[in-house]
Scaffold this motif. Structure first.
Motif, PDB file in Angstrom:
ATOM      1  N   ASP A   1      18.465  26.111  55.382  1.00 61.01           N
ATOM      2  CA  ASP A   1      18.930  27.289  54.659  1.00 61.01           C
ATOM      3  C   ASP A   1      18.134  28.520  55.097  1.00 61.01           C
ATOM      4  O   ASP A   1      18.705  29.595  55.301  1.00 61.01           O
ATOM      5  CB  ASP A   1      18.793  27.064  53.148  1.00 61.01           C
TER       6      ASP A   1
ATOM      7  N   LEU B   1      16.285  22.693  52.902  1.00 53.70           N
ATOM      8  CA  LEU B   1      15.760  24.004  52.549  1.00 53.70           C
ATOM      9  C   LEU B   1      15.382  24.785  53.815  1.00 53.70           C
ATOM     10  O   LEU B   1      15.671  25.981  53.926  1.00 53.70           O
ATOM     11  CB  LEU B   1      14.541  23.859  51.627  1.00 53.70           C
TER      12      LEU B   1
ATOM     13  N   ARG C   1      16.018  29.040  48.116  1.00 57.01           N
ATOM     14  CA  ARG C   1      17.367  28.816  48.662  1.00 57.01           C
ATOM     15  C   ARG C   1      18.262  29.994  48.302  1.00 57.01           C
ATOM     16  O   ARG C   1      18.229  30.488  47.171  1.00 57.01           O
ATOM     17  CB  ARG C   1      17.920  27.503  48.096  1.00 57.01           C
TER      18      ARG C   1
END
Length: 154
Positions: free
Chosen positions: A25, A22, A90
């Motif tokens: 991202d 995460l 995300r």
């Protein structure tokens, strides 16, 4: 805009499994907020473990798709407001209810803690997101772009 199937939002006591992906991202999205979350966690500066504080995650299909925290607002001298901290969804999971579910959990926890207001400092690109969830533009507020009134004055 639909809710991600099998979306679960729950409170956690530590950085969750999948946090590294995460955070990667977020970095790819030009956001350092999860790097700051990790640094604060590792240094002990912010662990979401004070009275009323919480860290929430959103999981869909077994994957971590979002995270967000609640702390006492450190920019106010009193303890009369909570603060949304490090909210990130995300990129592939945006516009499917993940952010709204996280904000809902954060607001519920802030109300349960007895805080009459919830504050956030959001980037301009997120103003519409917060306003759609009941936050009002902060006027005359220090270090906040938006405020949600959770309860009457105490």
């Amino acid at each position: 805009m639909g809710i991600v199937p099998s979306l679960l939002v729950h409170r956690v006591a530590g950085l969750p499994s999948g946090f590294e992906e995460l955070a990667a991202d977020a970095l790819a999205d030009g956001q350092r907020l999860l790097e700051v979350l990790r640094e604060d966690w590792e240094s002990g500066a912010v662990r979401f473990d004070g009275a009323g504080e919480a860290l929430f995650v959103a999981v869909a299909g077994g994957a971590l798709v979002g995270i967000g925290g609640l702390t006492r607002d450190p920019y106010l001298a009193d303890d009369r407001a909570g603060r949304v901290r490090r909210l990130y969804v995300r990129r592939a999971s945006r516009r499917h209810g993940v952010g709204g579910a996280l904000v809902g959990a954060i607001a519920a926890a802030a109300a349960a803690a007895g805080w009459p207001r919830l504050r956030v400092r959001a980037p301009a690109a997120a103003f519409a997101f917060y306003e759609a969830r009941g936050f009002l533009r902060a006027v005359g507020e220090t270090a906040a772009s938006h405020v949600m009134v959770l309860d009457g004055p105490r």
